[in-house]
Design a protein around this motif. Sequence first.
Motif, PDB file in Angstrom:
ATOM      1  N   LEU A 152       0.828  -1.204   0.000  1.00 33.56           N
ATOM      2  CA  LEU A 152       0.000   0.000   0.000  1.00 33.56           C
ATOM      3  C   LEU A 152       0.868   1.261   0.000  1.00 33.56           C
ATOM      4  O   LEU A 152       2.024   1.229   0.413  1.00 33.56           O
ATOM      5  CB  LEU A 152      -0.886   0.030   1.262  1.00 33.56           C
ATOM      6  N   THR A 153       0.285   2.339  -0.425  1.00 36.36           N
ATOM      7  CA  THR A 153       0.778   3.716  -0.264  1.00 36.36           C
ATOM      8  C   THR A 153       2.254   3.930  -0.603  1.00 36.36           C
ATOM      9  O   THR A 153       3.015   4.376   0.235  1.00 36.36           O
ATOM     10  CB  THR A 153       0.524   4.224   1.180  1.00 36.36           C
ATOM     11  N   MET A 179       4.201   0.610   2.310  1.00 32.10           N
ATOM     12  CA  MET A 179       3.834  -0.286   3.397  1.00 32.10           C
ATOM     13  C   MET A 179       3.561  -1.671   2.818  1.00 32.10           C
ATOM     14  O   MET A 179       2.943  -1.803   1.766  1.00 32.10           O
ATOM     15  CB  MET A 179       2.581   0.249   4.071  1.00 32.10           C
ATOM     16  N   PRO A 218       2.596  -5.820   9.208  1.00 28.50           N
ATOM     17  CA  PRO A 218       2.624  -4.667   8.305  1.00 28.50           C
ATOM     18  C   PRO A 218       3.650  -3.618   8.741  1.00 28.50           C
ATOM     19  O   PRO A 218       3.607  -3.147   9.874  1.00 28.50           O
ATOM     20  CB  PRO A 218       1.194  -4.122   8.375  1.00 28.50           C
ATOM     21  N   MET A 248       2.638  -2.004  14.021  1.00 26.13           N
ATOM     22  CA  MET A 248       2.423  -1.643  12.623  1.00 26.13           C
ATOM     23  C   MET A 248       2.955  -0.234  12.352  1.00 26.13           C
ATOM     24  O   MET A 248       2.634   0.701  13.077  1.00 26.13           O
ATOM     25  CB  MET A 248       0.920  -1.700  12.319  1.00 26.13           C
ATOM     26  N   PHE A 280       3.047   2.664   9.216  1.00 26.41           N
ATOM     27  CA  PHE A 280       2.296   2.934   7.986  1.00 26.41           C
ATOM     28  C   PHE A 280       2.346   4.427   7.673  1.00 26.41           C
ATOM     29  O   PHE A 280       2.904   5.210   8.435  1.00 26.41           O
ATOM     30  CB  PHE A 280       0.847   2.425   8.115  1.00 26.41           C
ATOM     31  N   ALA A 281       1.762   4.764   6.525  1.00 30.16           N
ATOM     32  CA  ALA A 281       1.657   6.158   6.085  1.00 30.16           C
ATOM     33  C   ALA A 281       3.021   6.851   5.976  1.00 30.16           C
ATOM     34  O   ALA A 281       3.204   7.941   6.506  1.00 30.16           O
ATOM     35  CB  ALA A 281       0.737   6.953   7.021  1.00 30.16           C
ATOM     36  N   PRO A 282       3.996   6.239   5.279  1.00 32.32           N
ATOM     37  CA  PRO A 282       5.318   6.862   5.186  1.00 32.32           C
ATOM     38  C   PRO A 282       5.379   7.962   4.120  1.00 32.32           C
ATOM     39  O   PRO A 282       4.680   7.888   3.099  1.00 32.32           O
ATOM     40  CB  PRO A 282       6.208   5.688   4.761  1.00 32.32           C
ATOM     41  N   GLN A 303       1.584   2.371  15.072  1.00 32.99           N
ATOM     42  CA  GLN A 303       0.389   2.003  15.836  1.00 32.99           C
ATOM     43  C   GLN A 303       0.798   1.499  17.220  1.00 32.99           C
ATOM     44  O   GLN A 303       1.649   0.621  17.339  1.00 32.99           O
ATOM     45  CB  GLN A 303      -0.390   0.916  15.088  1.00 32.99           C
ATOM     46  N   THR A 324      -2.032  10.502  11.726  1.00 35.47           N
ATOM     47  CA  THR A 324      -1.433   9.806  10.581  1.00 35.47           C
ATOM     48  C   THR A 324      -1.364  10.720   9.359  1.00 35.47           C
ATOM     49  O   THR A 324      -1.667  11.907   9.430  1.00 35.47           O
ATOM     50  CB  THR A 324      -2.193   8.494  10.281  1.00 35.47           C
ATOM     51  N   SER A 325      -0.936  10.122   8.232  1.00 35.37           N
ATOM     52  CA  SER A 325      -0.780  10.814   6.949  1.00 35.37           C
ATOM     53  C   SER A 325       0.072  12.076   7.067  1.00 35.37           C
ATOM     54  O   SER A 325      -0.317  13.143   6.581  1.00 35.37           O
ATOM     55  CB  SER A 325      -2.150  11.165   6.363  1.00 35.37           C
ATOM     56  N   ARG A 340      -7.575   5.306   3.306  1.00 36.26           N
ATOM     57  CA  ARG A 340      -6.797   4.090   3.518  1.00 36.26           C
ATOM     58  C   ARG A 340      -5.991   4.108   4.820  1.00 36.26           C
ATOM     59  O   ARG A 340      -6.028   3.172   5.608  1.00 36.26           O
ATOM     60  CB  ARG A 340      -5.855   3.861   2.327  1.00 36.26           C
ATOM     61  N   GLU A 341      -5.245   5.182   5.034  1.00 30.65           N
ATOM     62  CA  GLU A 341      -4.335   5.191   6.184  1.00 30.65           C
ATOM     63  C   GLU A 341      -5.120   5.293   7.493  1.00 30.65           C
ATOM     64  O   GLU A 341      -4.808   4.609   8.472  1.00 30.65           O
ATOM     65  CB  GLU A 341      -3.320   6.326   6.020  1.00 30.65           C
ATOM     66  N   LEU A 373      -6.474   1.934   8.364  1.00 35.20           N
ATOM     67  CA  LEU A 373      -5.498   1.014   8.967  1.00 35.20           C
ATOM     68  C   LEU A 373      -5.457   1.217  10.474  1.00 35.20           C
ATOM     69  O   LEU A 373      -5.459   0.259  11.248  1.00 35.20           O
ATOM     70  CB  LEU A 373      -4.099   1.248   8.364  1.00 35.20           C
ATOM     71  N   ALA A 432      -6.854  -1.213  13.560  1.00 31.59           N
ATOM     72  CA  ALA A 432      -5.977  -1.540  14.690  1.00 31.59           C
ATOM     73  C   ALA A 432      -6.650  -1.185  16.012  1.00 31.59           C
ATOM     74  O   ALA A 432      -6.529  -1.916  17.004  1.00 31.59           O
ATOM     75  CB  ALA A 432      -4.654  -0.794  14.544  1.00 31.59           C
ATOM     76  N   ILE A 471      -3.645  -7.558  14.431  1.00 31.32           N
ATOM     77  CA  ILE A 471      -3.210  -7.057  13.116  1.00 31.32           C
ATOM     78  C   ILE A 471      -4.381  -6.291  12.512  1.00 31.32           C
ATOM     79  O   ILE A 471      -5.545  -6.668  12.719  1.00 31.32           O
ATOM     80  CB  ILE A 471      -2.738  -8.209  12.187  1.00 31.32           C
ATOM     81  N   SER A 472      -4.064  -5.224  11.803  1.00 34.42           N
ATOM     82  CA  SER A 472      -5.114  -4.466  11.123  1.00 34.42           C
ATOM     83  C   SER A 472      -4.981  -4.635   9.622  1.00 34.42           C
ATOM     84  O   SER A 472      -3.882  -4.573   9.077  1.00 34.42           O
ATOM     85  CB  SER A 472      -5.019  -2.981  11.463  1.00 34.42           C
ATOM     86  N   GLU A 500      -8.745  -3.286   3.474  1.00 30.87           N
ATOM     87  CA  GLU A 500      -8.145  -4.092   2.405  1.00 30.87           C
ATOM     88  C   GLU A 500      -8.756  -5.479   2.249  1.00 30.87           C
ATOM     89  O   GLU A 500      -8.480  -6.150   1.266  1.00 30.87           O
ATOM     90  CB  GLU A 500      -6.637  -4.225   2.654  1.00 30.87           C
TER      91      GLU A 500
END
Lengths: 442, 166
Positions: free
Chosen positions: A212-213, A226, A233, A254, A256-258, A272, A300-301, B103-104, B107, B111, B134-135, B139
């Motif tokens: 993703l992303t 991700m 993840p 987890m 995410f959102a890099p 997370q 996030t983001s 999306r983000e 996630l 979670a 896990i999330s 998806e």
Amino acid sequence: MNFVCGKSRFARLAVILVVAGIVLVAIGTATWAKVEIDITKGNVEPLPIAINHFGGDKIAQDIAAVVEADLRSSGLFKPIDKGAFIDKNNDPNARPRFEDWRVINAQALVNGRVSREADGRLKAEFRLWDVFAGGEMIGQQFFSDPNNWRRVAHIIADTIYKELTGEAGYFDSRVVFVDESGPKDARIKRLAIMDQDGANMRTLTQGNELVLTPRFSPTRQEVTYMSYEGGQPQVYLLQIETGRREIVGNFPGMTFAPRFSPDGQKIVMSLQQGGNANIYVMDLRSRNTTRLTSSSSIDTSPSFSPDGNKIVFESDRGGRQQLYVMNADGSSPERISFGTGRYSTPVWSPRGDLIAFTKQQGGKFLIGVMRADGKGERILTEGFHNEGPTWAPNGRVMMFFRDSPGANGGPKLYSIDLTGYHERQIRTPAFASDPAWSPLLN
Amino acid sequence: MLMAKSFLKSPAVLAIVVGLALAGCEANKKLPDNSGSLGLNGATPGSTQDFTVNVGDRVFFETDSASLTPTSRSTLDKQAQWLIRYPNHPVTVEGHADERGTREYNLALGARRAAATRDYLVSKGVQGNRMRTISYGKERPVAVCNDISCWSQNRRAITVLSAPTG
């Protein structure tokens, strides 16, 4: 890889660029430009431009066609049908019969010629003319491996765009995205890369794990994304040319959102932690990680400002998703979005003036922009589901994905300019989501 | 309620399929008669099927929420009792979101749902070190129609059992 065009209008035969085997030579003479597009206004009338043929063989026709398609796709130019041309002479070194071009109302004219050197290299020349002033604007020639003909065409289009708008172009750039196949409840997702116009698409992962992303490095041919590889993840780093990949950091949950920092040396992302997501930044050289937010919410983001001093992010700390701006060290977070609805996926424009976002309101998903202080919100498109804007390198155009409902629905990529006009679909072989634009390659 | 019904249907179907499969095995391979140990719906007590069919492996959430509803808590109470009774299954709690979010954020929302579910099970006596979360965000939808009946089935936390250890 700097485009050191300098004062090429006044240069005579100076070699100024060697990029990926493409050598550029300015063939300009002193000129005075009159024709110009003012793109600071909203929906500008597209400029009628004549793009003459570049010669009879296939590669010449292909290059001219890509130049024309690029300029047309921006919405700022209206290429004139070649059938209307009176003056068929495409010699870039010959003075055009301007009256023949004025008759068909061409404001600007591109003459070009594509040939082969004795050593097999491609030679592409072009000259841009101001038809009504009767003067030359710029002339260049390129020497390149014939396999790079598309890049030569994009660089020519960028040069014309810059001459006529006064702003840098964006055609010589690429987009990473997620290629989606299979049914909606068993989607296979692969990282993929293509030219900004959809050409030269290829996949970067095999589809064995959910990815993703993806986001482009501003300085290297690298992507951060991700992946569920290995069951946990995590944020990864992928070198596009070698395929080498590595996990970013060693986090207990987890990630995410890099996104990259503007200097390409850091990655900012979410970690997370139980029910909360917090924003961390990791220095890719020292591998040091720093926590930037610590609220009991979903933060996030994150996205850096182009000067690297600020970070915009989304948080539901106030009850629902809204946009916040903080200093790059995490200090002084301030909410900037105050409209109705939920705001998410903020992305700072490469020019620094605007922040693009996704907004959910009334059961619809909208793409909009606001100034960095949160004022001046404008919605560019709305519908069932629009998400995840990404900026072209010149900050004039955005790409995003639009999902369609139901079992057979799926996402596709669209571009739109920041005035909200010239929306168009980018053709991809299958469903596609999560686009991220590269910097200008030249 | 519509979706609750349609969800309840599928485990029943699953139970029949399992029953048929077991019957087929017995007929072909002359397995020892263990029908006396079969629980409700033909699932072996302590098996994954038993958990899925007789306890319920998932709970549902309101839009953009990770709060456990009374129905969810009731399901998780039964899950906790079952997990304490059969302590050898490692557990993964999966959190999911519907497609009507970005999306983000989804996630993180998935979670958060997984964490709320796990924390509740811990509060009812299930060992925390048995469980990981896990999330999958949005998806991995189970229902793909375009209305609220599908979206509400996708806003879920699923307690997934691994093969028993020890």
